[in-house]
Design an enzyme around this catalytic site. Structure first.
Site, mmCIF file in Angstrom:
data_model
loop_
_atom_site.group_PDB
_atom_site.id
_atom_site.type_symbol
_atom_site.label_atom_id
_atom_site.label_comp_id
_atom_site.label_asym_id
_atom_site.label_seq_id
_atom_site.Cartn_x
_atom_site.Cartn_y
_atom_site.Cartn_z
ATOM 1 N N SER A 79 0.972 -1.031 0.031
ATOM 2 C CA SER A 79 0.089 0.037 -0.025
ATOM 3 C C SER A 79 1.096 1.040 -0.117
ATOM 4 O O SER A 79 1.967 1.064 0.253
ATOM 5 C CB SER A 79 -0.858 0.004 1.160
ATOM 6 O OG SER A 79 -0.057 0.001 2.374
ATOM 7 N N ILE A 125 3.040 4.538 -0.401
ATOM 8 C CA ILE A 125 4.307 4.861 -1.113
ATOM 9 C C ILE A 125 4.922 3.519 -1.807
ATOM 10 O O ILE A 125 4.984 3.561 -3.248
ATOM 11 C CB ILE A 125 5.533 5.523 -0.435
ATOM 12 C CG1 ILE A 125 4.921 6.861 0.131
ATOM 13 C CG2 ILE A 125 6.499 5.561 -1.119
ATOM 14 C CD1 ILE A 125 5.638 7.566 1.039
ATOM 15 N N SER A 172 11.789 9.706 7.173
ATOM 16 C CA SER A 172 10.708 10.893 7.223
ATOM 17 C C SER A 172 11.422 12.022 7.569
ATOM 18 O O SER A 172 12.492 12.221 7.898
ATOM 19 C CB SER A 172 9.970 10.489 8.227
ATOM 20 O OG SER A 172 8.984 11.477 8.734
ATOM 21 N N TYR A 206 8.459 7.457 17.065
ATOM 22 C CA TYR A 206 8.769 7.317 15.566
ATOM 23 C C TYR A 206 9.972 8.335 15.094
ATOM 24 O O TYR A 206 10.888 7.941 14.362
ATOM 25 C CB TYR A 206 7.528 7.913 14.836
ATOM 26 C CG TYR A 206 7.546 7.963 13.482
ATOM 27 C CD1 TYR A 206 7.480 6.823 12.623
ATOM 28 C CD2 TYR A 206 7.409 9.346 12.821
ATOM 29 C CE1 TYR A 206 7.267 6.849 11.299
ATOM 30 C CE2 TYR A 206 7.483 9.182 11.401
ATOM 31 C CZ TYR A 206 7.341 7.886 10.712
ATOM 32 O OH TYR A 206 7.368 8.122 9.210
ATOM 33 N N LYS A 240 13.301 7.174 13.411
ATOM 34 C CA LYS A 240 13.763 7.542 11.985
ATOM 35 C C LYS A 240 15.352 8.342 12.197
ATOM 36 O O LYS A 240 15.894 8.340 11.375
ATOM 37 C CB LYS A 240 12.610 8.156 11.629
ATOM 38 C CG LYS A 240 11.404 7.732 11.149
ATOM 39 C CD LYS A 240 11.662 6.852 10.044
ATOM 40 C CE LYS A 240 10.423 6.188 9.634
ATOM 41 N NZ LYS A 240 10.419 5.163 8.517
#
Length: 264
Positions: free
Chosen positions: A16, A18, A141, A154, A158
């Site tokens: 799903s 990107i 991100s 998160y 990242k």
């Protein structure tokens, strides 16, 4: 796309968002694709949409299964005899305040977003070294460059990816291995719906910023252009990209801007 033609490209998180859009965009570029995610049925649907089934393999993958990476890499290589590009796209986000978040949520984010990506990338590294050729496309991100409330775990995972893959590039440039870090901002995917809340359950609802983000098709095209040019980093999104430069030159101003934005 001369630099892509004939290449074997392995995309994680391809069911799903990107990853799916990237698979669809690459399917007409005369390359072999290996599509990975946990949901094998969804991967088969993506494969059918691509249309050139002989050049596409489906390989289920769970980034939380660190010990199983040797087997999954061997399977990936066996499909087309080699892997030229690994797109580390799979991962999960978070929406909860630090004071409310159970420690197990932080562990899950690190296990999947950071350690899972590292485990897979390290396992395929000998293959890249042997071939004196390889390219890691790692989707981090904008949160890998600066922080935002409700995303502490998160952001931490990242940020860690940037540290690891910057060193990967330095240590293995001599082996013909390249690294491109892809930093999306708001993209119209299910990332917010699937984000972990304080107790580890999914948020199951979208947010306005994500709904108003760039399309995954746009993100996929920007990614392709970036790794064709062997860029070190690429930033994808709207006005949120300005946060990169505010963080670098005016960190206190960025702090005020982010707090004022009230983004969830």
């Amino acid at each position: 796309m001369s630099k892509i033609a004939g290449k074997t490209i392995w995309i994680t998180g391809a069911s799903s968002g990107i990853g799916k859009s990237l698979a669809l965009a690459l399917s007409s570029r005369n390359c072999n694709l290996i599509l990975s995610a946990r949901n094998a049925g969804a991967l088969q649907e993506v494969k059918s949409l691509c249309g050139n089934g002989d050049n596409i393999a489906v390989l289920p993958l769970d980034l939380n299964d660190h010990e199983g990476m040797n087997e999954v890499v061997n399977k990936a290589v066996s499909h087309f005899g080699k892997v030229d590009i690994l797109v580390n796209n799979a991962g999960i986000s978070q929406r909860s305040l630090i004071k409310d978040t159970d420690f197990s949520v932080y562990k899950k984010l690190i296990d999947i977003d950071y350690l899972g990506t590292v485990a897979l990338s390290k396992e395929i590294l000998p293959h890249f070294i042997q071939n004196q050729n390889g390219h890691y496309i790692t989707v981090t991100s904008l949160m890998g460059k600066f922080g935002s409330p409700y995303r502490s775990g998160y952001c931490g995972a990242k940020h860690a990816l940037h540290g690891f893959f910057d060193v990967m590039r330095m240590e293995h440039e001599k082996d013909g291995i390249n690294v491109t870090l892809v930093c999306p901002g708001f993209v119209q995917t299910n990332v917010a719906k699937n984000a972990l809340t304080a107790d580890g359950s999914p948020q199951e609802q979208d947010d306005v910023a994500t709904q108003n983000g760039v399309t995954p098709e746009y993100a996929a095209q920007k990614m392709i252009a970036a790794f064709e040019k062997n860029k070190f980093e690429v930033y994808i999104g709207g006005k949120e990209i300005k946060g990169i430069y505010l963080k670098r030159f005016f960190p206190k101003l960025l702090h005020k801007v982010v707090l004022k934005s009230q983004v969830r």
